[in-house]
Structures are given as C-alpha cells and as structure tokens.
Write a protein that holds these residues in place. Structure first.
Motif, PDB file in Angstrom:
ATOM      1  N   GLU A  39     125.924  17.745  20.226  1.00 59.30           N
ATOM      2  CA  GLU A  39     125.358  19.560  19.295  1.00 59.30           C
ATOM      3  C   GLU A  39     123.908  19.741  19.292  1.00 59.30           C
ATOM      4  OE1 GLU A  39     126.945  17.556  14.994  1.00 59.30           O
ATOM      5  OE2 GLU A  39     126.262  15.904  15.772  1.00 59.30           O
ATOM      6  N   ARG A  44     123.294  18.471  13.526  1.00 60.50           N
ATOM      7  CA  ARG A  44     122.974  17.928  13.503  1.00 60.50           C
ATOM      8  C   ARG A  44     122.465  17.346  11.741  1.00 60.50           C
ATOM      9  NH1 ARG A  44     120.387  12.704  16.590  1.00 60.50           N
ATOM     10  NH2 ARG A  44     121.163  11.008  15.294  1.00 60.50           N
ATOM     11  N   LYS A  48     123.963  15.189   8.384  1.00 61.56           N
ATOM     12  CA  LYS A  48     123.322  14.401   8.312  1.00 61.56           C
ATOM     13  C   LYS A  48     123.565  14.575   6.634  1.00 61.56           C
ATOM     14  CE  LYS A  48     123.171  11.274  11.688  1.00 61.56           C
ATOM     15  NZ  LYS A  48     123.513   9.899  11.894  1.00 61.56           N
TER      16      LYS A  48
END
Length: 123
Positions: A39, A44, A48
């Motif tokens: 990714e 990401r 996250k």
C-alpha cells in the motif's frame, strides 16, 4: 548466494555477513509476484491514524516544534547553537511523548472504561 522458497517465504542464503534473510511475499495462483499487499504511504498513514488517532497529533506537534525551531534559529541572539538545539529536541520529544500518552489514555478509555460504565460494545 541462492534463493529458496519455503512455506510462502523467500529465503536468501548467503555466505557473507547475513547468512539468512526471510522475506515474506504473497504468491498469486500463476506463481507471479503480487503487488496487492503493498500500500502507499498515504493510505498506510490514513489506516494507522484510524487505528490510533493521536499519531497524526504527535506528527503535527513534532513538525510544529521543528518548524518553530528552524524559524527561531535565526533570531536566537547570544544563545549557543547547542543549547538551542537541545531545547528544540526536548520540546519535540515532549510533543511526541504527550501524544503517545494521550493515545494510550484514549485507548484505555475506549477499551475498558466506556464499555464498563456505558454498556457500549467494542468495535
């Protein structure tokens, strides 16, 4: 150096410094390398930040302190460079540690306190 595939892992054997290196890769049905597991950095970071929302707060605080430190570097008067850099490092670390602490407290609230007192199921 030679390559060997064992249980979905690509093992690189070498007689040099690192004798064994494991790299996990997904293989498609036609035995070609697949890039669907990879990714981008932005996706990401978004994923996250949904998991732990105080990570962007820590990053923003760190970047703010670094920007302010670079801006005030020109106008530090008679303060030594090393003292200025130490103060900026401590401030940047304080922002990151504060964000991590807030994230841990939020996680504890979300996982333990809210379900117990407000009868809310975990998501």
């Amino acid at each position: 150096m030679y390559w060997e595939r064992v249980n979905g892992f690509l093992m690189i054997h070498s007689n040099h410094i690192y004798p064994l290196l494991l790299l996990e890769r997904k293989m498609s049905s036609d035995n070609q390398w697949s890039a669907d597991g990879e990714e981008s950095l932005l996706s990401r970071l978004i994923r996250k930040s949904r998991d732990s929302p105080f990570v962007p707060v820590g990053i923003a605080g760190f970047m703010t302190v670094v920007s302010y430190g670079l801006y005030t570097l020109k106008y530090r008067r008679d303060q030594k460079m090393s003292i200025h850099l130490i103060h900026m490092r401590v401030a940047a670390q304080g922002c990151v540690v504060g964000a991590v602490t807030l994230g841990v407290l939020y996680s504890m609230y979300k996982d333990y306190i809210r379900p117990r007192f407000f009868n809310v199921s975990k998501k």
